[in-house]
Design a protein around this motif. Structure first.
Motif, short mmCIF file in Angstrom:
data_model
loop_
_atom_site.label_atom_id
_atom_site.label_comp_id
_atom_site.label_asym_id
_atom_site.label_seq_id
_atom_site.Cartn_x
_atom_site.Cartn_y
_atom_site.Cartn_z
N GLY A 11 -6.63 19.33 -6.13
CA GLY A 11 -5.80 19.60 -4.97
C GLY A 11 -6.46 19.18 -3.67
N LEU A 12 -7.75 19.49 -3.54
CA LEU A 12 -8.47 19.08 -2.33
C LEU A 12 -8.53 17.56 -2.23
N ALA A 13 -8.83 16.91 -3.35
CA ALA A 13 -8.90 15.44 -3.34
C ALA A 13 -7.54 14.84 -2.98
N GLY A 14 -6.49 15.36 -3.62
CA GLY A 14 -5.16 14.84 -3.33
C GLY A 14 -4.74 15.08 -1.89
N GLY A 15 -5.04 16.28 -1.37
CA GLY A 15 -4.68 16.58 0.01
C GLY A 15 -5.42 15.72 1.01
N LEU A 16 -6.72 15.53 0.79
CA LEU A 16 -7.52 14.72 1.73
C LEU A 16 -7.13 13.24 1.66
N ILE A 17 -6.89 12.74 0.45
CA ILE A 17 -6.41 11.36 0.33
C ILE A 17 -5.04 11.24 0.98
N GLY A 18 -4.24 12.31 0.84
CA GLY A 18 -2.92 12.31 1.48
C GLY A 18 -3.02 12.26 3.00
N VAL A 19 -3.98 12.98 3.57
CA VAL A 19 -4.20 12.91 5.01
C VAL A 19 -4.52 11.47 5.43
N ALA A 20 -5.41 10.82 4.65
CA ALA A 20 -5.75 9.43 4.94
C ALA A 20 -4.53 8.52 4.82
N ALA A 21 -3.69 8.77 3.81
CA ALA A 21 -2.47 7.96 3.64
C ALA A 21 -1.52 8.17 4.81
N GLY A 22 -1.39 9.42 5.26
CA GLY A 22 -0.52 9.69 6.40
C GLY A 22 -1.01 9.03 7.67
N LEU A 23 -2.32 9.09 7.91
CA LEU A 23 -2.89 8.44 9.10
C LEU A 23 -2.70 6.93 9.03
N THR A 24 -2.86 6.38 7.82
CA THR A 24 -2.64 4.93 7.65
C THR A 24 -1.19 4.57 7.96
N GLN A 25 -0.25 5.39 7.49
CA GLN A 25 1.16 5.15 7.78
C GLN A 25 1.41 5.23 9.28
N ALA A 26 0.85 6.24 9.93
CA ALA A 26 1.09 6.43 11.36
C ALA A 26 0.50 5.30 12.19
N ILE A 27 -0.65 4.79 11.79
CA ILE A 27 -1.35 3.79 12.60
C ILE A 27 -0.94 2.37 12.25
N ALA A 28 -0.79 2.09 10.96
CA ALA A 28 -0.57 0.71 10.55
C ALA A 28 0.57 0.54 9.56
#
Length: 219
Positions: A11-28
């Motif tokens: 869950g922690l791994a998925g959530g943290l990777i999800g945060v990175a995916a969301g930031l990637t979507q927002a930025i690029a």
């Protein structure tokens, strides 16, 4: 390794990777449409993904606690698997890995499916109110930026109203009002936000306190 510990790690791994995916979507997101789902509002969807990923992180941390009831563990499972499914609509292929991790973590969080089914049957209003929150999150994912933000925050508020069991009782009503009324007012030309509001108020009205607890306002 125990199932609880494995669920927490996934869950922690998925959530943290999800945060990175969301930031990637927002930025690029607009520069990698083949990976981000070719969305019209990548920034807002990215921020929504970050928020839902943080919900999953909190659920992963909470399910580590000992002494949780079957209903509380079911809420943690929903906090993991719910974002795992919902964010498939917000960031496209970027979410494939977090989705798998969070859904598996959600399944591992359930210690007894029979006890969970009994808890869900007892707290049907929670399940239905949580479903309304998920419905509002899905609606917000395809909305314009302003209703997207209101819908996302409202959906999270409805999920909190369903599963956090706020005290005193007026806290529940505050979450339901905040979770439905602003989105319904902004989308007054559509019927679904209004229906969600009416149904949420009806479910809050029939809500039963958790056994062994009383609202401070009535004690």
């Amino acid at each position: 390794m125990s199932a609880r510990r494995l669920a927490g790690g996934l869950g922690l791994a998925g959530g943290l990777i999800g945060v990175a995916a969301g930031l990637t979507q927002a930025i690029a997101g607009d520069r990698i449409p083949q990976w981000s789902g070719d969305k019209q509002t990548p920034a807002a969807l990215g921020l929504l993904t970050v928020a839902l990923s943080l919900v999953a992180v909190l659920a992963a941390v909470r399910q580590h606690r000992t002494g949780l009831t079957a209903g509380q563990r079911a809420a943690c499972a929903l906090g993991l698997a719910g974002p795992g499914l919902l964010c498939l609509t917000t960031v496209g292929r970027l979410w494939y890995l977090p989705a798998v991790l969070l859904i598996v973590a959600g399944a591992l969080t359930i210690e007894s499916w029979r006890d969970t089914a009994a808890a869900v049957a007892t707290g049907r209003w929670r399940v239905l109110l949580g479903a309304l929150g998920c419905c509002q999150l899905l609606m917000s994912a395809t909305a314009a930026p302003a209703p997207m933000v209101l819908g996302a925050l409202g959906g999270i508020a409805l999920l909190a109203a369903a599963w956090v069991d706020p005290r005193p009782r007026w806290g529940l009503w505050a979450l339901v009002v905040a979770g439905t009324v602003p989105f319904a007012v902004l989308g007054w030309t559509a019927i679904v936000p209004l229906l969600v509001t009416v149904e949420a108020f009806a479910l809050a009205a029939v809500r039963k306190p958790v056994a062994g607890k009383q609202d401070r306002s009535t004690s």
